[in-house]
Design an enzyme around this catalytic site. Structure first.
Site, mmCIF file in Angstrom:
data_model
loop_
_atom_site.group_PDB
_atom_site.id
_atom_site.type_symbol
_atom_site.label_atom_id
_atom_site.label_comp_id
_atom_site.label_asym_id
_atom_site.label_seq_id
_atom_site.Cartn_x
_atom_site.Cartn_y
_atom_site.Cartn_z
ATOM 1 N N HIS A 149 0.933 -1.136 -0.082
ATOM 2 C CA HIS A 149 0.281 0.353 0.264
ATOM 3 C C HIS A 149 0.975 1.120 -0.216
ATOM 4 O O HIS A 149 -0.236 2.763 -0.348
ATOM 5 C CB HIS A 149 -0.606 -0.099 1.248
ATOM 6 C CG HIS A 149 -2.201 -1.165 1.036
ATOM 7 N ND1 HIS A 149 -2.540 -1.572 0.573
ATOM 8 C CD2 HIS A 149 -2.270 -2.124 2.596
ATOM 9 C CE1 HIS A 149 -3.389 -2.375 0.038
ATOM 10 N NE2 HIS A 149 -3.046 -2.860 1.607
ATOM 11 N N ASP A 191 -2.871 -10.528 -1.927
ATOM 12 C CA ASP A 191 -2.713 -10.529 -1.096
ATOM 13 C C ASP A 191 -4.399 -9.467 -0.873
ATOM 14 O O ASP A 191 -4.677 -9.733 -1.950
ATOM 15 C CB ASP A 191 -2.237 -8.460 -0.408
ATOM 16 C CG ASP A 191 -2.509 -8.301 0.838
ATOM 17 O OD1 ASP A 191 -1.923 -8.890 1.876
ATOM 18 O OD2 ASP A 191 -3.918 -7.576 0.955
ATOM 19 N N HIS A 193 -6.332 -7.523 -0.414
ATOM 20 C CA HIS A 193 -6.603 -6.032 -0.872
ATOM 21 C C HIS A 193 -5.441 -5.556 -1.312
ATOM 22 O O HIS A 193 -4.679 -6.574 -1.995
ATOM 23 C CB HIS A 193 -5.717 -4.585 0.853
ATOM 24 C CG HIS A 193 -6.663 -5.604 2.061
ATOM 25 N ND1 HIS A 193 -5.636 -6.269 2.662
ATOM 26 C CD2 HIS A 193 -7.592 -5.270 2.478
ATOM 27 C CE1 HIS A 193 -6.252 -6.488 3.983
ATOM 28 N NE2 HIS A 193 -7.132 -5.735 3.662
ATOM 29 N N ASP A 284 -4.134 -12.887 3.648
ATOM 30 C CA ASP A 284 -5.580 -12.528 3.897
ATOM 31 C C ASP A 284 -6.831 -13.086 3.358
ATOM 32 O O ASP A 284 -7.392 -11.552 4.457
ATOM 33 C CB ASP A 284 -4.537 -10.393 4.899
ATOM 34 C CG ASP A 284 -4.621 -10.033 3.741
ATOM 35 O OD1 ASP A 284 -4.525 -9.944 2.936
ATOM 36 O OD2 ASP A 284 -4.139 -8.908 3.903
HETATM 37 ZN ZN LIG Z 1 -3.954 -7.328 2.997
#
Ligand SMILES: [Zn+2]
Length: 388
Positions: A149, A191, A193, A284
């Site tokens: 991120h 991931d 996200h 995750d």
């Molecule tokens: Zn993540």
């Protein structure tokens, strides 16, 4: 010992500690005892315990050098690096009202973490793990803090320095860690996200392919995180088409991720034909992860690991490096990451009391909904890639 895995790790990565609060959010009087932040040290301590138990006799651990300022500036703005260093030197703290915070050790830990990813990329290029057989172990950067991120000019989503982006840039650099620099790097990000920082770093580039499968969480902060991770964010200028987002609905599980590899990841990466495959390996997407909404289990991660191995062998002469991203249910992170290694190394591990199972397997996948979303992504990316 002939190693099968090289773990790039240093205990300094445990020194990073984000502020406590209401889960990942700022403190509030309605929470009596501030909670440990989800990016807790137990996450990576558990992964280390898993590797020791399951693969200890075939694993070597290498302490990476801190990433140099020169390496960091290949991705990050100097002004941001100066700010980050000073903020940490001042004791750290939470960045305004975001979920991202740091302590006085975070800048050093993040530089070690970035150094781990850069070393893993150099290792993958110089000594591909499949082409040369067991003499060349799989490089795995056990990064904490995570990176995907972190944008060129800001921290975001528990991330400060973008480990995968820094590894890709180092691999492409003539003065990088590898004997021969790569011309093209593919980053596959599973991931749960969206790897918005990695996307941002390469949004206008055609030498780095970014493929991300993630929950459709969209932007989570108008200022710090404007990216949506949508199918329409395909890159700009020369980079148009080289950002491949695959947003997935809540509940996507093993079958959905397998379909994403079948229909998008594998044909796109094969067409791109990279010299190096980096995996932003955040585990995750599991059913109990408090930061995700998906239900992938150990067997699903086993399949993803196997797919990554075959993809690197088929497209990048075996040059594969795994870079740890998220994963916040500390116990499940161990089961899921065990699955990844089982898949990459093509072996299963019998755990006493668990066998080859995952105790977190308790939800059903909405397969029709998942297929509809993947159909939409395929339709969008067909403009650039041979997907169907
Ligand atoms: Zn993540």
């Amino acid at each position: 010992m002939t190693a099968d895995i090289t773990v790039y790790w240093d205990d300094r990565m445990l020194d990073h500690e984000p502020p406590r609060g209401a889960f990942k959010f700022p403190d509030t009087p309605i929470v009596a005892t501030p909670e440990v932040h989800p990016d807790r040290r137990e996450r990576v301590e558990n992964v280390r315990a898993m590797i020791d138990h399951a693969f200890g006799d075939v694993t070597e651990t290498v302490s990476p050098a801190r990433a140099s300022r020169t390496a960091l500036e290949r991705v990050h703005d100097p002004d941001y690096l100066d700010w980050l260093e000073a903020f940490c030197a001042d004791g750290g703290g939470r960045i305004e009202d975001t979920t991202t915070g740091m302590n006085e050790h975070t800048y050093d830990a993040a530089r070690v973490s970035a150094g781990a990813a850069i070393a893993a990329a150099g290792h993958a290029l110089d000594a591909p793990s499949s082409e040369s057989g067991p003499e060349s172990p799989l490089p795995y950067a056990l990064c904490r803090p995570s990176g995907h991120h972190a944008q060129p000019d800001r921290a975001d989503g528990f991330c400060f320095l973008n480990n995968a982006a820094l590894a890709a840039e180092a691999a492409l650099a003539d003065d990088g860690p590898a004997d021969v620099a790569a011309d093209r790097v593919a980053i596959v990000d599973w991931d749960v996200h969206h790897g918005n920082g990695t996307q941002e770093a390469f949004v206008d580039r055609e030498d780095v392919l970014f493929v991300s499968a993630h929950n459709d969480h969209g932007s989570w902060h108008p200022e710090y995180h404007p990216q949506e991770g949508s199918i329409d964010e395909v890159g700009t200028g020369d980079g148009e088409g080289y950002t491949v987002n695959v947003p997935l609905p809540p509940g996507t599980g093993n079958r959905g991720y397998e379909a994403v590899f079948d229909r998008i990841v594998e044909p796109v990466v094969a067409e791109f034909d990279p010299d190096l495959l980096l995996v932003s390996a955040g585990q995750d997407a599991g059913p109990a992860d408090m930061n995700g909404r998906n239900i992938a289990t150990r067997s699903g991660f086993r399949e993803m690991g196997a797919r990554a191995r075959r993809l690197a062998d088929g497209t990048a002469d075996g040059a594969l490096a795994l870079i740890q991203e998220g994963g916040y249910q500390p116990s499940h992170l161990s089961f899921a990451t065990l699955g990844v290694f089982e898949g990459v190394l093509d072996r299963t591990v019998e755990l006493e009391g668990y066998g080859t199972d995952d105790p977190f397997t308790f939800l059903d996948e909405p397969t029709d909904l998942v297929d509809e979303w993947i159909d939409e992504a395929v339709a969008r990316h067909r403009e650039y890639w041979p997907v169907e």
